[in-house]
Design a protein around this motif. Structure first.
Motif, PDB file in Angstrom:
ATOM      1  N   ILE A   1       2.328  -4.713  -0.808  1.00 16.34           N
ATOM      2  CA  ILE A   1       1.582  -4.736  -2.081  1.00 16.34           C
ATOM      3  C   ILE A   1       1.865  -6.199  -2.086  1.00 16.34           C
ATOM      4  O   ILE A   1       2.456  -7.175  -1.471  1.00 16.34           O
ATOM      5  CB  ILE A   1       3.767  -4.915  -2.786  1.00 16.34           C
ATOM      6  CG1 ILE A   1       3.858  -3.477  -2.702  1.00 16.34           C
ATOM      7  CG2 ILE A   1       3.118  -5.050  -4.277  1.00 16.34           C
ATOM      8  CD1 ILE A   1       5.446  -3.118  -3.082  1.00 16.34           C
ATOM      9  N   THR A   2       1.127  -6.837  -2.762  1.00 14.32           N
ATOM     10  CA  THR A   2       0.414  -8.185  -2.820  1.00 14.32           C
ATOM     11  C   THR A   2       0.205  -8.222  -4.560  1.00 14.32           C
ATOM     12  O   THR A   2       0.049  -7.771  -5.213  1.00 14.32           O
ATOM     13  CB  THR A   2      -0.993  -8.404  -1.690  1.00 14.32           C
ATOM     14  OG1 THR A   2      -0.839  -7.596  -0.532  1.00 14.32           O
ATOM     15  CG2 THR A   2      -1.490 -10.251  -2.171  1.00 14.32           C
ATOM     16  N   ASP A   3       0.843  -9.976  -4.690  1.00 14.03           N
ATOM     17  CA  ASP A   3       0.734 -10.135  -6.358  1.00 14.03           C
ATOM     18  C   ASP A   3      -0.618 -10.824  -5.943  1.00 14.03           C
ATOM     19  O   ASP A   3      -1.401 -11.784  -5.210  1.00 14.03           O
ATOM     20  CB  ASP A   3       1.778 -10.522  -7.045  1.00 14.03           C
ATOM     21  CG  ASP A   3       2.535 -12.230  -6.332  1.00 14.03           C
ATOM     22  OD1 ASP A   3       1.667 -13.364  -5.649  1.00 14.03           O
ATOM     23  OD2 ASP A   3       3.709 -12.736  -6.568  1.00 14.03           O
ATOM     24  N   ALA A   4      -1.254 -11.840  -7.216  1.00 12.87           N
ATOM     25  CA  ALA A   4      -2.018 -12.404  -7.866  1.00 12.87           C
ATOM     26  C   ALA A   4      -1.861 -14.235  -6.962  1.00 12.87           C
ATOM     27  O   ALA A   4      -2.754 -15.182  -7.090  1.00 12.87           O
ATOM     28  CB  ALA A   4      -2.096 -13.490  -8.970  1.00 12.87           C
ATOM     29  N   LYS A   5      -0.652 -14.880  -6.509  1.00 18.15           N
ATOM     30  CA  LYS A   5      -0.099 -15.517  -4.958  1.00 18.15           C
ATOM     31  C   LYS A   5      -0.276 -15.589  -3.961  1.00 18.15           C
ATOM     32  O   LYS A   5       0.176 -15.783  -3.502  1.00 18.15           O
ATOM     33  CB  LYS A   5       1.138 -16.188  -6.603  1.00 18.15           C
ATOM     34  CG  LYS A   5       1.005 -16.373  -7.506  1.00 18.15           C
ATOM     35  CD  LYS A   5       2.586 -16.821  -7.393  1.00 18.15           C
ATOM     36  CE  LYS A   5       3.054 -16.954  -9.596  1.00 18.15           C
ATOM     37  NZ  LYS A   5       4.668 -17.187  -9.952  1.00 18.15           N
ATOM     38  N   ASN A   6      -0.340 -13.909  -3.897  1.00 17.35           N
ATOM     39  CA  ASN A   6      -0.476 -13.486  -2.545  1.00 17.35           C
ATOM     40  C   ASN A   6       0.832 -13.652  -1.922  1.00 17.35           C
ATOM     41  O   ASN A   6       1.304 -13.197  -0.431  1.00 17.35           O
ATOM     42  CB  ASN A   6      -1.396 -14.911  -1.694  1.00 17.35           C
ATOM     43  CG  ASN A   6      -2.884 -14.202  -1.110  1.00 17.35           C
ATOM     44  OD1 ASN A   6      -3.337 -12.451  -0.939  1.00 17.35           O
ATOM     45  ND2 ASN A   6      -3.451 -15.142  -0.193  1.00 17.35           N
ATOM     46  N   HIS A   7       2.085 -13.386  -2.277  1.00 15.98           N
ATOM     47  CA  HIS A   7       3.273 -12.731  -2.459  1.00 15.98           C
ATOM     48  C   HIS A   7       2.941 -11.463  -1.675  1.00 15.98           C
ATOM     49  O   HIS A   7       2.537 -10.763  -2.777  1.00 15.98           O
ATOM     50  CB  HIS A   7       4.275 -13.096  -2.887  1.00 15.98           C
ATOM     51  CG  HIS A   7       5.432 -12.475  -2.429  1.00 15.98           C
ATOM     52  ND1 HIS A   7       6.199 -11.545  -3.746  1.00 15.98           N
ATOM     53  CD2 HIS A   7       6.746 -13.405  -1.597  1.00 15.98           C
ATOM     54  CE1 HIS A   7       6.427 -11.577  -2.577  1.00 15.98           C
ATOM     55  NE2 HIS A   7       7.209 -12.465  -1.663  1.00 15.98           N
ATOM     56  N   ILE A   8       3.717 -11.084  -0.480  1.00 17.60           N
ATOM     57  CA  ILE A   8       3.420  -9.907   0.430  1.00 17.60           C
ATOM     58  C   ILE A   8       4.962  -9.467  -0.044  1.00 17.60           C
ATOM     59  O   ILE A   8       5.909 -10.116   0.831  1.00 17.60           O
ATOM     60  CB  ILE A   8       3.116  -9.721   1.335  1.00 17.60           C
ATOM     61  CG1 ILE A   8       1.111 -10.198   1.260  1.00 17.60           C
ATOM     62  CG2 ILE A   8       1.881  -8.770   2.315  1.00 17.60           C
ATOM     63  CD1 ILE A   8       0.569 -10.663   2.303  1.00 17.60           C
ATOM     64  N   GLU A   9       4.675  -7.788   0.135  1.00 13.37           N
ATOM     65  CA  GLU A   9       6.305  -7.463  -0.191  1.00 13.37           C
ATOM     66  C   GLU A   9       5.712  -6.407   0.514  1.00 13.37           C
ATOM     67  O   GLU A   9       4.673  -5.745   0.343  1.00 13.37           O
ATOM     68  CB  GLU A   9       7.014  -7.125  -1.298  1.00 13.37           C
ATOM     69  CG  GLU A   9       8.180  -6.638  -1.159  1.00 13.37           C
ATOM     70  CD  GLU A   9       8.808  -6.398  -2.673  1.00 13.37           C
ATOM     71  OE1 GLU A   9       9.841  -4.877  -2.317  1.00 13.37           O
ATOM     72  OE2 GLU A   9       8.316  -6.697  -3.124  1.00 13.37           O
ATOM     73  N   GLU A  10       6.312  -5.724   1.472  1.00 11.29           N
ATOM     74  CA  GLU A  10       6.283  -4.313   2.093  1.00 11.29           C
ATOM     75  C   GLU A  10       7.202  -3.800   1.944  1.00 11.29           C
ATOM     76  O   GLU A  10       8.887  -3.390   2.321  1.00 11.29           O
ATOM     77  CB  GLU A  10       6.323  -4.293   4.066  1.00 11.29           C
ATOM     78  CG  GLU A  10       5.205  -5.461   4.394  1.00 11.29           C
ATOM     79  CD  GLU A  10       4.825  -5.407   5.518  1.00 11.29           C
ATOM     80  OE1 GLU A  10       4.344  -4.290   6.464  1.00 11.29           O
ATOM     81  OE2 GLU A  10       4.733  -6.323   6.303  1.00 11.29           O
ATOM     82  N   VAL A  11       7.121  -2.243   1.763  1.00 16.99           N
ATOM     83  CA  VAL A  11       7.941  -1.517   2.078  1.00 16.99           C
ATOM     84  C   VAL A  11       8.181   0.439   2.293  1.00 16.99           C
ATOM     85  O   VAL A  11       6.853   0.666   2.712  1.00 16.99           O
ATOM     86  CB  VAL A  11       8.192  -1.288   0.061  1.00 16.99           C
ATOM     87  CG1 VAL A  11       8.859   0.333  -0.112  1.00 16.99           C
ATOM     88  CG2 VAL A  11       8.396  -2.095  -0.510  1.00 16.99           C
TER      89      VAL A  11
ATOM     90  N   PRO B   1      -0.049 -10.185 -13.294  1.00 16.68           N
ATOM     91  CA  PRO B   1       0.376  -9.293 -14.004  1.00 16.68           C
ATOM     92  C   PRO B   1      -0.941  -8.467 -13.745  1.00 16.68           C
ATOM     93  O   PRO B   1      -1.266  -7.867 -13.843  1.00 16.68           O
ATOM     94  CB  PRO B   1      -0.326 -10.103 -15.225  1.00 16.68           C
ATOM     95  CG  PRO B   1      -1.126 -11.898 -15.205  1.00 16.68           C
ATOM     96  CD  PRO B   1       0.505 -12.682 -14.357  1.00 16.68           C
ATOM     97  N   GLN B   2      -1.600  -9.453 -12.425  1.00 12.70           N
ATOM     98  CA  GLN B   2      -2.257  -8.987 -11.617  1.00 12.70           C
ATOM     99  C   GLN B   2      -2.337  -8.544 -10.506  1.00 12.70           C
ATOM    100  O   GLN B   2      -1.131  -9.342  -9.769  1.00 12.70           O
ATOM    101  CB  GLN B   2      -3.935  -9.182 -11.435  1.00 12.70           C
ATOM    102  CG  GLN B   2      -4.685  -8.717 -12.644  1.00 12.70           C
ATOM    103  CD  GLN B   2      -4.226 -10.082 -13.975  1.00 12.70           C
ATOM    104  OE1 GLN B   2      -4.055 -11.513 -13.573  1.00 12.70           O
ATOM    105  NE2 GLN B   2      -4.346  -9.780 -14.843  1.00 12.70           N
ATOM    106  N   GLY B   3      -2.131  -7.531  -9.619  1.00  8.96           N
ATOM    107  CA  GLY B   3      -2.317  -7.451  -8.359  1.00  8.96           C
ATOM    108  C   GLY B   3      -2.605  -6.406  -7.226  1.00  8.96           C
ATOM    109  O   GLY B   3      -3.002  -6.068  -8.296  1.00  8.96           O
ATOM    110  N   SER B   4      -2.263  -5.367  -6.459  1.00  9.89           N
ATOM    111  CA  SER B   4      -2.481  -4.918  -5.814  1.00  9.89           C
ATOM    112  C   SER B   4      -2.009  -4.005  -4.877  1.00  9.89           C
ATOM    113  O   SER B   4      -0.911  -4.358  -4.287  1.00  9.89           O
ATOM    114  CB  SER B   4      -3.882  -5.002  -4.636  1.00  9.89           C
ATOM    115  OG  SER B   4      -3.801  -5.842  -3.966  1.00  9.89           O
ATOM    116  N   MET B   5      -2.032  -2.301  -4.751  1.00  9.17           N
ATOM    117  CA  MET B   5      -0.785  -1.839  -3.632  1.00  9.17           C
ATOM    118  C   MET B   5      -2.091  -1.180  -2.445  1.00  9.17           C
ATOM    119  O   MET B   5      -2.976  -0.471  -3.076  1.00  9.17           O
ATOM    120  CB  MET B   5       0.294  -1.739  -3.953  1.00  9.17           C
ATOM    121  CG  MET B   5       0.807  -1.623  -5.039  1.00  9.17           C
ATOM    122  SD  MET B   5       1.872  -0.290  -6.246  1.00  9.17           S
ATOM    123  CE  MET B   5       3.119   0.059  -4.525  1.00  9.17           C
TER     124      MET B   5
END
Length: 124
Positions: A51-61, A90-94
């Motif tokens: 999961i990546t947010d608009a600030k390029n912070h990545i979370e793995e689940v 307000p935006q991101g991707s998975m």
């Protein structure tokens, strides 16, 4: 010849009533349909999300099953579920993958194509 294939389709939705933009909390729901498009019955064992947010912070689940289930799908069968994710932007991707085991013991991964989470644009 045995084919080990699953298709994945995704529909997303911004959950305005659960979000709090003033506190950088944007909540999204996504409905996923996994369909066995192969020729061998198989079970979805686990999932891996990036999961990546608009600030390029990545979370793995990573975890077993999907929403508490490990669906066993015969060829042509599908399983649909809805889950959610919250972002600080307000935006991101998975994107990600499912790990599956066919009834003949063959192990394979199914790619989950990247999809965008985004609040709807408002016109003034």
């Amino acid at each position: 010849m045995a084919a080990y294939e699953m298709s994945v389709s995704i529909v997303t939705q911004y959950l305005q009533e659960q979000s709090n933009p003033d506190q950088a909390n944007f909540v999204f729901a996504y409905t996923i349909t996994i369909k066995n498009t192969g020729t061998v019955s198989a079970q979805v064992i686990s999932r891996h999300w990036i999961i990546t947010d608009a600030k390029n912070h990545i979370e793995e689940v990573k975890g077993l099953g999907v929403v508490g289930h490990q669906p066993f799908l015969a060829p042509g069968q599908s399983f649909e579920y809805t889950s959610g994710s919250s972002l600080t932007t307000p935006q991101g991707s998975m994107k990600g993958s499912y790990f599956c085991v066919a009834e003949d013991g063959h192990r394979f991964e199914v790619a989950i194509p990247e999809f965008v989470l985004s609040i709807p644009r408002t016109l003034h």
